[in-house]
Motif scaffolding. Structure first.
Motif, PDB file in Angstrom:
ATOM      1  N   GLU A 191       0.898  -1.187   0.085  1.00 13.56           N
ATOM      2  CA  GLU A 191       0.055  -0.026  -0.121  1.00 13.56           C
ATOM      3  C   GLU A 191       0.649   1.112  -0.209  1.00 13.56           C
ATOM      4  O   GLU A 191       0.317   2.248  -0.116  1.00 13.56           O
ATOM      5  CB  GLU A 191      -0.943   0.128   1.166  1.00 13.56           C
ATOM      6  N   ALA A 192       2.043   0.995  -0.050  1.00 12.83           N
ATOM      7  CA  ALA A 192       3.023   2.194   0.240  1.00 12.83           C
ATOM      8  C   ALA A 192       3.014   3.143  -1.243  1.00 12.83           C
ATOM      9  O   ALA A 192       2.925   2.407  -2.280  1.00 12.83           O
ATOM     10  CB  ALA A 192       4.493   1.978   0.369  1.00 12.83           C
ATOM     11  N   GLU A 193       2.977   4.639  -1.114  1.00  9.08           N
ATOM     12  CA  GLU A 193       3.049   5.241  -2.181  1.00  9.08           C
ATOM     13  C   GLU A 193       4.555   5.792  -2.461  1.00  9.08           C
ATOM     14  O   GLU A 193       5.193   6.105  -1.448  1.00  9.08           O
ATOM     15  CB  GLU A 193       1.993   6.391  -2.160  1.00  9.08           C
ATOM     16  N   ILE A 194       4.659   6.272  -3.712  1.00  4.69           N
ATOM     17  CA  ILE A 194       6.071   7.091  -3.996  1.00  4.69           C
ATOM     18  C   ILE A 194       5.612   8.371  -4.612  1.00  4.69           C
ATOM     19  O   ILE A 194       5.054   8.388  -5.577  1.00  4.69           O
ATOM     20  CB  ILE A 194       6.760   6.223  -4.973  1.00  4.69           C
ATOM     21  N   PHE A 195       6.220   9.165  -3.917  1.00  5.85           N
ATOM     22  CA  PHE A 195       6.225  10.721  -4.433  1.00  5.85           C
ATOM     23  C   PHE A 195       7.714  11.180  -4.991  1.00  5.85           C
ATOM     24  O   PHE A 195       8.535  11.048  -4.118  1.00  5.85           O
ATOM     25  CB  PHE A 195       5.772  11.669  -3.505  1.00  5.85           C
ATOM     26  N   GLY A 196       7.556  11.931  -6.237  1.00  6.76           N
ATOM     27  CA  GLY A 196       8.865  12.444  -6.758  1.00  6.76           C
ATOM     28  C   GLY A 196       9.573  11.160  -7.325  1.00  6.76           C
ATOM     29  O   GLY A 196       9.059  10.386  -7.987  1.00  6.76           O
ATOM     30  N   GLY A 197      10.904  11.428  -7.200  1.00  5.08           N
ATOM     31  CA  GLY A 197      11.683  10.502  -8.178  1.00  5.08           C
ATOM     32  C   GLY A 197      12.131  11.496  -9.396  1.00  5.08           C
ATOM     33  O   GLY A 197      11.404  11.803 -10.019  1.00  5.08           O
ATOM     34  N   ASN A 198      13.559  11.559  -9.635  1.00  8.11           N
ATOM     35  CA  ASN A 198      14.030  12.465 -10.701  1.00  8.11           C
ATOM     36  C   ASN A 198      15.494  12.481 -10.756  1.00  8.11           C
ATOM     37  O   ASN A 198      16.123  11.481 -10.092  1.00  8.11           O
ATOM     38  CB  ASN A 198      13.699  14.055 -10.186  1.00  8.11           C
TER      39      ASN A 198
ATOM     40  N   PHE B  75      16.732   9.339  -6.465  1.00 11.31           N
ATOM     41  CA  PHE B  75      16.227   7.726  -6.837  1.00 11.31           C
ATOM     42  C   PHE B  75      17.169   7.038  -5.647  1.00 11.31           C
ATOM     43  O   PHE B  75      17.779   7.366  -4.931  1.00 11.31           O
ATOM     44  CB  PHE B  75      16.531   7.551  -8.267  1.00 11.31           C
ATOM     45  N   VAL B  76      16.804   5.616  -6.077  1.00  7.41           N
ATOM     46  CA  VAL B  76      17.466   4.667  -5.362  1.00  7.41           C
ATOM     47  C   VAL B  76      18.696   4.142  -6.321  1.00  7.41           C
ATOM     48  O   VAL B  76      18.291   3.563  -7.351  1.00  7.41           O
ATOM     49  CB  VAL B  76      16.453   3.466  -4.874  1.00  7.41           C
ATOM     50  N   GLU B  77      19.652   3.862  -5.936  1.00  3.10           N
ATOM     51  CA  GLU B  77      20.902   3.290  -6.646  1.00  3.10           C
ATOM     52  C   GLU B  77      20.971   1.862  -5.838  1.00  3.10           C
ATOM     53  O   GLU B  77      21.913   1.774  -5.153  1.00  3.10           O
ATOM     54  CB  GLU B  77      22.252   3.906  -6.571  1.00  3.10           C
ATOM     55  N   GLY B  78      20.358   0.915  -6.515  1.00  5.78           N
ATOM     56  CA  GLY B  78      20.176  -0.464  -5.869  1.00  5.78           C
ATOM     57  C   GLY B  78      18.990  -1.218  -6.059  1.00  5.78           C
ATOM     58  O   GLY B  78      18.264  -0.819  -7.030  1.00  5.78           O
ATOM     59  N   ILE B  79      18.760  -2.042  -5.177  1.00 11.12           N
ATOM     60  CA  ILE B  79      17.346  -2.860  -5.248  1.00 11.12           C
ATOM     61  C   ILE B  79      15.908  -2.111  -4.623  1.00 11.12           C
ATOM     62  O   ILE B  79      16.250  -1.625  -3.548  1.00 11.12           O
ATOM     63  CB  ILE B  79      17.708  -4.413  -4.862  1.00 11.12           C
ATOM     64  N   VAL B  80      15.196  -2.085  -5.292  1.00  5.27           N
ATOM     65  CA  VAL B  80      13.658  -1.700  -4.742  1.00  5.27           C
ATOM     66  C   VAL B  80      13.010  -2.916  -4.957  1.00  5.27           C
ATOM     67  O   VAL B  80      12.709  -3.188  -5.886  1.00  5.27           O
ATOM     68  CB  VAL B  80      13.018  -0.558  -5.601  1.00  5.27           C
ATOM     69  N   VAL B  81      12.134  -2.974  -3.989  1.00  2.00           N
ATOM     70  CA  VAL B  81      11.209  -4.127  -3.665  1.00  2.00           C
ATOM     71  C   VAL B  81       9.716  -3.684  -3.582  1.00  2.00           C
ATOM     72  O   VAL B  81       9.594  -2.661  -2.647  1.00  2.00           O
ATOM     73  CB  VAL B  81      11.595  -5.218  -2.619  1.00  2.00           C
ATOM     74  N   ASN B  82       8.907  -4.318  -4.325  1.00  2.00           N
ATOM     75  CA  ASN B  82       7.565  -3.550  -4.458  1.00  2.00           C
ATOM     76  C   ASN B  82       6.545  -4.858  -4.342  1.00  2.00           C
ATOM     77  O   ASN B  82       6.876  -5.874  -5.003  1.00  2.00           O
ATOM     78  CB  ASN B  82       7.222  -2.736  -5.599  1.00  2.00           C
TER      79      ASN B  82
ATOM     80  N   ASN C 262      24.170   8.929 -11.326  1.00  2.00           N
ATOM     81  CA  ASN C 262      23.345   9.834 -11.535  1.00  2.00           C
ATOM     82  C   ASN C 262      22.524  10.132 -12.661  1.00  2.00           C
ATOM     83  O   ASN C 262      22.020  11.180 -13.162  1.00  2.00           O
ATOM     84  CB  ASN C 262      24.624  11.190 -11.716  1.00  2.00           C
ATOM     85  N   GLN C 263      21.843   8.869 -13.118  1.00  2.00           N
ATOM     86  CA  GLN C 263      20.860   9.099 -14.183  1.00  2.00           C
ATOM     87  C   GLN C 263      19.655   8.237 -13.528  1.00  2.00           C
ATOM     88  O   GLN C 263      19.850   7.375 -13.144  1.00  2.00           O
ATOM     89  CB  GLN C 263      21.395   8.191 -15.551  1.00  2.00           C
ATOM     90  N   TYR C 264      18.474   8.839 -13.763  1.00  3.43           N
ATOM     91  CA  TYR C 264      17.277   8.323 -13.031  1.00  3.43           C
ATOM     92  C   TYR C 264      16.851   7.680 -14.323  1.00  3.43           C
ATOM     93  O   TYR C 264      16.537   7.883 -15.379  1.00  3.43           O
ATOM     94  CB  TYR C 264      16.226   9.516 -12.875  1.00  3.43           C
ATOM     95  N   LEU C 265      16.601   6.175 -13.961  1.00  7.07           N
ATOM     96  CA  LEU C 265      16.072   5.076 -14.831  1.00  7.07           C
ATOM     97  C   LEU C 265      14.911   4.273 -14.364  1.00  7.07           C
ATOM     98  O   LEU C 265      15.387   3.065 -13.999  1.00  7.07           O
ATOM     99  CB  LEU C 265      17.420   4.439 -15.167  1.00  7.07           C
ATOM    100  N   PRO C 266      13.930   4.832 -13.969  1.00 11.18           N
ATOM    101  CA  PRO C 266      12.685   4.157 -13.354  1.00 11.18           C
ATOM    102  C   PRO C 266      12.249   2.766 -13.986  1.00 11.18           C
ATOM    103  O   PRO C 266      12.418   2.833 -15.450  1.00 11.18           O
ATOM    104  CB  PRO C 266      11.687   4.901 -13.003  1.00 11.18           C
TER     105      PRO C 266
END
Length: 392
Positions: free
Chosen positions: A137-144, A148-155, A169-173
């Motif tokens: 149920e978590a929300e993410i706001f922003g990201g640019n 950002f997260v340099e590493g592993i994100v779990v959702n 230094n590159q945002y690559l969602p």
């Protein structure tokens, strides 16, 4: 004395009252409460060996060490150090976490977020394969580009899921637009560089710059349409023919997932796959259909009133076509000009929308002729003539 050391500390003030400290140490068997509406600002390190309960706002500009217990409550934690911060939360939960004021936030243990992650300014850098783990149920706001997260994100969960990852230094969602399955838990990261694959199917080449890895950790993941960030892609000279490519593993055959939408530029943009996938390896590819030097494709039909957005405009496909001396014209059956552009970008990205440029009225159903001329990047000239059909 090491900052502020308190046996029991309550913040029960209104939202307009705050306490500031140069550093904060909570000893064994000591407790700190930040009550609803309370604000505690630490202009230095926070070290907890006791218990902290947060229902207000706790801001820290130094290192964060959580050897004791952190009770997330309904509080917000703000990491706002302008210099580098080390965050060791001991794998406990934040209710809300905000990344602000620039500077790297190096995480030494997993970060779990229950409600909201705010990415304003500052990069979360995971050390030793630590992870940022988001509740379903978590929300993410922003990201640019600055956060950002340099590493592993779990959702976790189904529906729309964002993985705000980046690299160097590159945002690559990675965006999964409609996750389907039974209680899937997924992880995603971006990895550079990409070793070149052994086999391609329907692709001329794939990016050597990077790839994304989306792994299924738990549950059943049936797949999703994918949107990838685009940044600094030297393997491609234009967005034309760009597709999302996927493979079951790095050494396997890469296939094309098509492209439903490509926006922006090769320096900063995004691409959305036409087809869903649950394959774990994702990258950018060049469709073999439009990849040969010297090839220009003009579709033979389009429908401005189509329910499918990609069918409403007539745009060309080409690789390594130069913008200089380019012209694209469309004529009706009486030889009257209805559309003309000398912008290669316009012809590639939007093209003709079916409006007669002379009358500013919708052009009628029928067969039209076109003329295209220009040159490729090696100065080889190109000229094409043909017909197309406009459907209403």
């Amino acid at each position: 004395m090491r900052g502020v050391s308190l046996a029991i500390f309550f913040l029960t003030f209104t939202a307009n009252v705050s306490l500031k400290a140069q550093a904060l140490f909570v000893g064994t068997e000591q407790q700190l409460w930040v009550s609803n509406g309370g604000m505690l600002t630490v202009h230095g390190d926070l070290d907890n060996a006791g218990e902290i309960t947060n229902n207000g706002e706790l801001s820290v500009s130094g290192n964060w060490t959580m050897q004791g217990e952190y009770v997330e409550g309904t509080g917000l934690v703000v990491l706002n150090g302008k210099e580098g911060q080390q965050i060791d939360h001991d794998g406990q939960r934040f209710f809300q976490l905000s990344i602000e004021s620039g500077g790297d936030k190096s995480i030494l243990s997993n970060i779990l977020v229950s409600s909201a992650l705010y990415l304003d300014s500052g990069i979360i850098r995971a050390e030793n394969d630590q992870q940022v783990i988001l509740a379903a149920e978590a929300e993410i706001f922003g990201g640019n580009q600055d956060s950002f997260v340099e590493g592993i994100v779990v959702n976790s969960g189904t529906g729309y899921k964002l993985f705000p990852v980046g690299k160097d230094n590159q945002y690559l969602p990675v965006e999964l637009l409609d996750v389907r399955g039974n209680n899937p838990m997924l992880s995603a990261e971006v990895i550079e560089p990409q070793p070149q694959p052994l086999d391609l199917s329907g692709l001329e080449r794939v990016s050597s710059q990077r790839y994304w890895q989306v792994n299924t950790l738990m549950g059943n993941y049936e797949g999703s349409v994918v949107r990838l960030g685009i940044a600094d892609e030297p393997d491609f000279s234009t967005l034309s023919g760009l597709v999302v490519a996927a493979a079951p593993q790095l050494s396997s055959t890469y296939i094309s997932l098509g492209a439903a939408e490509v926006v922006g530029t090769l320096d900063e943009g995004s691409i959305t796959s036409e087809n869903p996938t649950n394959l774990p390896i994702l990258t950018l590819g060049l469709s073999a259909e439009f990849s040969e030097e010297g090839e220009v494709l003009v579709p033979n039909a389009f429908a401005p009133d189509s329910p499918l957005e990609e069918d409403r405009n007539l745009s060309i496909f080409a690789v390594n076509l130069a913008p200089e001396d380019f012209v694209f014209r469309i004529f009706n059956r009486w030889g009257k000009l209805v559309y003309e552009t000398t912008s290669l970008d316009e012809a590639l990205e939007t093209g003709w929308n079916g409006i007669n440029q002379e009358t500013n009225q919708p052009a009628q159903f029928g067969v039209y002729s076109y003329y295209l001329s220009g040159k490729f990047s090696d100065n080889e000239p190109v000229m094409k003539k043909g017909t197309l059909t406009l459907f209403r």
